[in-house]
Design a protein around this motif. Structure first.
Motif, PDB file in Angstrom:
ATOM      1  N   THR A   3       1.180  -1.205   0.032  1.00  0.00           N
ATOM      2  CA  THR A   3      -0.117   0.096  -0.149  1.00  0.00           C
ATOM      3  C   THR A   3       0.890   1.482  -0.012  1.00  0.00           C
ATOM      4  O   THR A   3       2.297   1.105   1.044  1.00  0.00           O
ATOM      5  N   GLN A   5       0.913   5.354   0.402  1.00  0.00           N
ATOM      6  CA  GLN A   5      -0.368   6.560   0.106  1.00  0.00           C
ATOM      7  C   GLN A   5       0.199   8.029  -0.182  1.00  0.00           C
ATOM      8  O   GLN A   5       1.946   8.124   0.206  1.00  0.00           O
ATOM      9  N   LEU A  25       1.542  -3.381 -18.692  1.00  0.00           N
ATOM     10  CA  LEU A  25       0.399  -2.680 -19.071  1.00  0.00           C
ATOM     11  C   LEU A  25       0.416  -1.919 -18.643  1.00  0.00           C
ATOM     12  O   LEU A  25       0.097  -0.148 -19.288  1.00  0.00           O
ATOM     13  N   HIS A  52       6.927   2.893  -7.897  1.00  0.00           N
ATOM     14  CA  HIS A  52       8.129   3.315  -8.414  1.00  0.00           C
ATOM     15  C   HIS A  52       8.092   5.073  -7.869  1.00  0.00           C
ATOM     16  O   HIS A  52       8.484   5.218  -6.648  1.00  0.00           O
ATOM     17  N   ARG A  53       6.954   5.829  -7.779  1.00  0.00           N
ATOM     18  CA  ARG A  53       7.065   6.938  -7.460  1.00  0.00           C
ATOM     19  C   ARG A  53       6.218   7.603  -6.970  1.00  0.00           C
ATOM     20  O   ARG A  53       5.384   8.147  -8.382  1.00  0.00           O
TER      21      ARG A  53
ATOM     22  N   SER B   5      14.234  11.358 -11.981  1.00  0.00           N
ATOM     23  CA  SER B   5      12.766  10.523 -11.446  1.00  0.00           C
ATOM     24  C   SER B   5      12.843   9.337 -11.905  1.00  0.00           C
ATOM     25  O   SER B   5      12.173   8.591 -11.474  1.00  0.00           O
ATOM     26  N   LYS B   6      13.948   8.846 -11.813  1.00  0.00           N
ATOM     27  CA  LYS B   6      13.721   7.564 -12.826  1.00  0.00           C
ATOM     28  C   LYS B   6      14.077   6.578 -11.148  1.00  0.00           C
ATOM     29  O   LYS B   6      14.263   5.359 -11.049  1.00  0.00           O
ATOM     30  N   ILE B   8      13.407   4.786  -7.055  1.00  0.00           N
ATOM     31  CA  ILE B   8      12.617   4.114  -7.111  1.00  0.00           C
ATOM     32  C   ILE B   8      12.328   4.606  -5.355  1.00  0.00           C
ATOM     33  O   ILE B   8      13.261   5.045  -4.521  1.00  0.00           O
ATOM     34  N   ASP B   9      10.995   5.326  -5.742  1.00  0.00           N
ATOM     35  CA  ASP B   9      10.750   6.349  -3.600  1.00  0.00           C
ATOM     36  C   ASP B   9       9.774   5.162  -2.987  1.00  0.00           C
ATOM     37  O   ASP B   9       9.009   4.864  -3.557  1.00  0.00           O
ATOM     38  N   SER B  12       6.824   5.767   0.527  1.00  0.00           N
ATOM     39  CA  SER B  12       4.796   6.356   0.776  1.00  0.00           C
ATOM     40  C   SER B  12       4.921   5.604   0.915  1.00  0.00           C
ATOM     41  O   SER B  12       3.221   5.029   1.060  1.00  0.00           O
ATOM     42  N   ILE B  13       5.557   3.795   1.364  1.00  0.00           N
ATOM     43  CA  ILE B  13       4.553   2.613   1.461  1.00  0.00           C
ATOM     44  C   ILE B  13       3.802   2.936   3.183  1.00  0.00           C
ATOM     45  O   ILE B  13       4.890   3.625   4.262  1.00  0.00           O
ATOM     46  N   ILE B  14       2.960   2.475   3.312  1.00  0.00           N
ATOM     47  CA  ILE B  14       2.428   2.559   4.653  1.00  0.00           C
ATOM     48  C   ILE B  14       2.028   0.991   4.745  1.00  0.00           C
ATOM     49  O   ILE B  14       1.808   0.351   4.134  1.00  0.00           O
ATOM     50  N   ILE B 237       1.104  -4.933 -24.802  1.00  0.00           N
ATOM     51  CA  ILE B 237       1.521  -3.562 -25.595  1.00  0.00           C
ATOM     52  C   ILE B 237       1.725  -3.320 -26.395  1.00  0.00           C
ATOM     53  O   ILE B 237       0.870  -2.367 -27.114  1.00  0.00           O
ATOM     54  N   ARG B 240      -2.000  -2.765 -27.909  1.00  0.00           N
ATOM     55  CA  ARG B 240      -3.144  -2.186 -28.001  1.00  0.00           C
ATOM     56  C   ARG B 240      -2.609  -0.858 -28.152  1.00  0.00           C
ATOM     57  O   ARG B 240      -3.345   0.163 -28.603  1.00  0.00           O
ATOM     58  N   GLN B 241      -1.156  -0.426 -28.442  1.00  0.00           N
ATOM     59  CA  GLN B 241      -1.190   0.520 -29.045  1.00  0.00           C
ATOM     60  C   GLN B 241      -1.071   0.858 -30.641  1.00  0.00           C
ATOM     61  O   GLN B 241      -1.756   1.588 -31.144  1.00  0.00           O
TER      62      GLN B 241
END
Lengths: 85, 302
Positions: A3, A5, A25, A52-53, B5-6, B8-9, B12-14, B237, B240-241
């Motif tokens: 999860t 947030q 996808l 990831h972000r 921006s690439k 991995i952050d 934000s995991i809770i 993919i 679908r494109q």
């Protein structure tokens, strides 16, 4: 289940590793390029997609709609909505 | 900027979410059957998702009055994954079963989810007559242009020149235009969308469920394992494109009486080059459906 947030808007983003099949996808059609493959491999041997972000996410629901296996979903924070109203 | 921006952050995991988090359509799914048997990236899963979203968001009919019938093929498993009343009918006979449900219990709304091989190959006669009688049902036909489950033989919807297992030098005969057939046989609502256009597809399914009479929705789906692999169209993919580039939005006024405008175009090596999508037919005065006519006939006899 992992999860995330969002730091500002307080909604939740969930990826379910048991259901994901690694089709990619969600990663391809994310307009902000937030998602990516993780190094983890799940029970069935697929390389799963993970967020990831999270701070770039704009809650467009594109990943939830594109996922054929119901593995990604976005949930609103119900308690925050109640507090506003 | 792009390199930054690439990264991995993971901040934000809770670990303990404050409430019970679940998929918006979780109550409509049989959790024991999931994960589905479909190949990764299959369009059938997306179509089932669109159908469930249509039920929860756009449909006016209560969920206990929906009856899901599915035929044979990969799509046949749809009735097993959806947690509603349903039946997995025999090969090609999904529409006769749904007709029986509608006649025996007119309050139920039968919805047929099936593939092109089931509905238009063995079950073509049944579909034509259900459309002629204007039976109150919704047919969602997932068209992947091939017999996917049995190993990739050529279906009546396979375009000219496409290579399949049974036509290794390219198909010779002409394909069906499914929307053309159903409109010609007397359907009162007809739409075609690709799996790429999720929101429009979901809204069209909602409109079809609310429509009284025979409504037909054709979903152009991707079978990248059997169709895409043999024709060099890439994975799910890439397919679908391809749908994203090939779709052409058409309205009822643009088509008029010339239904050949809705034909799908295919080029060898490039894949689908033109897929007209949109709502092709929507009869507003809604002619009487079959179960109503039966009850009227009984009253007249008394």
């Amino acid at each position: 289940m992992e999860t995330h947030q969002h730091p500002e808007d307080k909604y939740y983003f969930i990826t379910d590793e048991e259901r994901c099949k690694g089709c990619g996808l969600c990663i391809e059609f994310c307009p902000k390029d937030c998602l990516g493959f993780s190094d983890e491999i799940n029970e069935k041997g697929w390389r799963v997609a993970k967020m990831h972000r999270m701070k770039d996410c704009i809650k467009c629901y594109m990943c939830e709609r594109m996922c054929p296996d119901f593995a990604i979903f976005v949930n609103e924070d119900e308690s925050a909505e109640k507090a506003e109203t | 900027m792009a390199e930054k921006s690439k990264e991995i952050d993971k901040s934000s995991i809770i670990k303990r979410p404050p409430m019970d988090l679940k998929h918006p359509q979780e109550t409509l799914l049989r959790k024991k059957a999931i994960p589905t048997i479909y190949c990764p990236g299959c369009g059938i899963g997306t179509t089932i998702h669109a159908f469930l979203e249509a039920l929860t968001k756009y449909s006016k009919i209560p969920q206990d009055q929906i009856f899901v019938v599915s035929g044979i093929g990969c799509t046949g498993r749809a009735s097993g994954y959806i947690n509603l009343d349903g039946f997995h009918a025999i090969h090609g006979r999904a529409i006769p079963f749904a007709s029986g449900v509608d006649i025996a219990k007119p309050s139920l709304k039968p919805i047929v989810i099936s593939g092109d091989g089931d509905l238009f190959s063995i079950g073509l006669g049944h579909l034509a007559h259900a459309a002629r009688r204007n039976t109150d049902m919704t047919v969602i036909c997932i068209n992947n242009a091939i017999y996917g489950l049995t190993g990739g033989q050529d279906a009546p919807t396979t375009p000219v020149g496409a290579k399949t297992r049974s036509t290794p030098y390219g198909k010779i005969s002409f394909p069906f235009n499914l929307s053309h057939i159903t409109i010609a046989n007397g359907a009162t609502f007809c739409a075609r969308y690709t799996v790429y256009e999720f929101v429009q597809l979901s809204k069209a399914i909602g409109r079809a469920i609310n429509h009284q009479g025979f409504s037909f929705i054709e979903v152009i789906s991707n079978c990248h394992v059997n169709f895409g692999r043999r024709n060099d169209l890439g994975d799910s993919i890439a397919m679908r494109q391809m749908f994203k580039k090939a779709r052409v939005r058409m309205k009822e006024e643009d088509i008029g009486f010339d239904l050949h405008k809705t034909d799908i175009e295919y080029e060898i090596g490039k894949g689908f080059t033109k897929i007209p999508t949109g709502v092709f037919l929507n009869e507003k005065d809604e002619p009487e459906e079959f179960s109503e006519r039966i009850t009227h006939a009984y009253e007249f006899k008394k």
